[in-house]
Write an enzyme that holds these catalytic residues in place. Structure first.
Site, mmCIF file in Angstrom:
data_model
loop_
_atom_site.group_PDB
_atom_site.id
_atom_site.type_symbol
_atom_site.label_atom_id
_atom_site.label_comp_id
_atom_site.label_asym_id
_atom_site.label_seq_id
_atom_site.Cartn_x
_atom_site.Cartn_y
_atom_site.Cartn_z
ATOM 1 N N HIS A 123 0.898 -1.165 0.230
ATOM 2 C CA HIS A 123 0.134 0.041 -0.053
ATOM 3 C C HIS A 123 0.760 1.282 -0.055
ATOM 4 O O HIS A 123 0.589 2.347 -0.535
ATOM 5 C CB HIS A 123 -0.843 -0.040 1.325
ATOM 6 C CG HIS A 123 -1.527 1.210 1.330
ATOM 7 N ND1 HIS A 123 -2.883 1.610 1.248
ATOM 8 C CD2 HIS A 123 -1.238 2.399 2.238
ATOM 9 C CE1 HIS A 123 -3.274 2.760 1.631
ATOM 10 N NE2 HIS A 123 -2.328 3.296 1.898
ATOM 11 N N GLU A 124 2.142 1.459 0.803
ATOM 12 C CA GLU A 124 2.757 2.578 0.793
ATOM 13 C C GLU A 124 3.588 2.712 -0.580
ATOM 14 O O GLU A 124 3.824 3.817 -0.804
ATOM 15 C CB GLU A 124 3.674 2.370 2.082
ATOM 16 C CG GLU A 124 3.152 2.279 3.410
ATOM 17 C CD GLU A 124 2.115 3.452 3.482
ATOM 18 O OE1 GLU A 124 2.161 4.463 3.150
ATOM 19 O OE2 GLU A 124 1.146 3.192 4.494
ATOM 20 N N HIS B 242 1.291 4.312 -2.802
ATOM 21 C CA HIS B 242 1.429 5.828 -2.624
ATOM 22 C C HIS B 242 2.705 6.218 -3.581
ATOM 23 O O HIS B 242 2.529 7.256 -4.308
ATOM 24 C CB HIS B 242 1.632 6.302 -1.301
ATOM 25 C CG HIS B 242 0.377 6.241 -0.488
ATOM 26 N ND1 HIS B 242 -0.924 7.247 -0.995
ATOM 27 C CD2 HIS B 242 0.054 5.636 0.628
ATOM 28 C CE1 HIS B 242 -1.937 6.769 0.013
ATOM 29 N NE2 HIS B 242 -1.477 5.994 1.005
ATOM 30 N N GLU C 150 -6.148 7.481 -0.850
ATOM 31 C CA GLU C 150 -6.147 6.206 0.115
ATOM 32 C C GLU C 150 -6.738 5.001 -0.864
ATOM 33 O O GLU C 150 -6.321 4.099 -0.703
ATOM 34 C CB GLU C 150 -6.886 6.429 1.271
ATOM 35 C CG GLU C 150 -6.010 7.394 2.437
ATOM 36 C CD GLU C 150 -4.801 6.657 2.537
ATOM 37 O OE1 GLU C 150 -4.508 5.490 2.612
ATOM 38 O OE2 GLU C 150 -3.565 7.466 2.492
#
Length: 291
Positions: free
Chosen positions: A130-131, A134, A202
């Site tokens: 997930h990071e 980003h 997000e």
């Protein structure tokens, strides 16, 4: 669509900033506001990663000091076709993670010791994916710009509250009703736009993280496990600087109404929908519609 929505919201935030400058300083004030915004964004463009990491007292690790965690991030970066980011650990019982850096070539990802202790390996992998999502989506730069402009709007509003009545004279003096409305409404409007941008990013990072890790269910499980403890366990960095909360994979000590993140239940539902969706076959010359 997410990129277009983000661009429109950023434009609205910049317009709000310039409008506030115009109310207190006329056309010259609007231009000054624009120059200030550009200068602040330029500064954060080059220094955001070091500021964020120092704020969290993050410790850089490598294959010798944290072999399992570092190797995990390296494998995920390879899958995402990203340059290897710098990897950090934060000594905190608050289970969370974040990414920072102005672009994929200067990115850093970090996880707290609380997160590593709470999740299993597949869940940690999904969170770090997930990071990296980003990073791949360049959200770290976007959210830094948003936070900078939102902070500047609050600064100008406070300045106008104390000095607005003394700007210029006669016709150049700001309308007192407009000035007072701007002082109280502009920071609130900036916060709403900031939350809208962050929530959009997000959902995009969740989708990217599920694709990178190949395991939407693991990310959904991780979110379910850490959402409650992240609210209950204090985060020293976000208590000192509330703007840091927008960096985390789950919010800390905020209500759903004023959260920079979508509701965890909605994120989990979207991930489980990805899990249950039938796999898509690659298009071919004989079947371009993937029938």
């Amino acid at each position: 669509m997410n990129g277009f929505k983000t661009a429109m919201l950023l434009a609205a935030l910049t317009a709000l900033f310039m409008g506030l400058g115009y109310i207190f300083g006329g056309s010259g004030g609007a231009m000054i506001a624009l120059v200030v915004a550009a200068g602040m964004n330029l500064f954060t463009f080059w220094n955001a990663d070091s500021i964020v990491l120092r704020m969290h007292n993050a410790r850089e690790v490598d294959e010798r000091s944290a072999p399992e965690f570092y190797t995990l991030v390296a494998e995920l970066a390879r899958r995402a076709r990203l340059p290897m980011p710098r990897v950090y650990l934060v000594e905190s019982s608050n289970p969370n993670a974040f990414a920072t850096g102005r672009d994929p070539e200067h990115a850093a990802v970090a996880a707290t010791t609380g997160l590593l202790n709470m999740l299993d390996r597949e869940e940690v992998a999904a969170v770090m994916a997930h990071e990296l999502g980003h990073v791949r989506n360049r959200d770290t730069l976007i959210m830094t710009m948003v936070a900078t402009i939102a902070g500047a709007i609050s600064m100008i509003a406070n300045f106008g509250l104390f000095f607005g009545g003394h700007l210029g004279g006669g016709e150049n003096r700001p309308n007192p009703i407009a000035a007072m409305a701007a002082v109280f409404m502009a920071p609130f409007a900036a916060m709403i736009v900031q939350m809208a941008i962050s929530r959009t990013r997000e959902f995009g990072a969740d989708k990217a993280g599920a694709e990178i890790s190949g395991n939407p269910r693991a990310l959904a499980s991780a979110l379910a496990k850490i959402a409650g403890p992240a609210q209950a366990v204090p985060s020293v960095a976000s208590e000192r600087n509330p703007a840091a909360a927008q960096l985390y994979i789950v919010p800390t000590s905020v209500s759903d109404l004023f959260s920079t993140h979508p509701a965890t239940e909605k994120r989990i539902a979207a991930l489980m929908a990805m899990e249950s969706a039938p796999p898509r076959r690659a298009a071919s010359a004989l079947d371009p519609a993937r029938r």
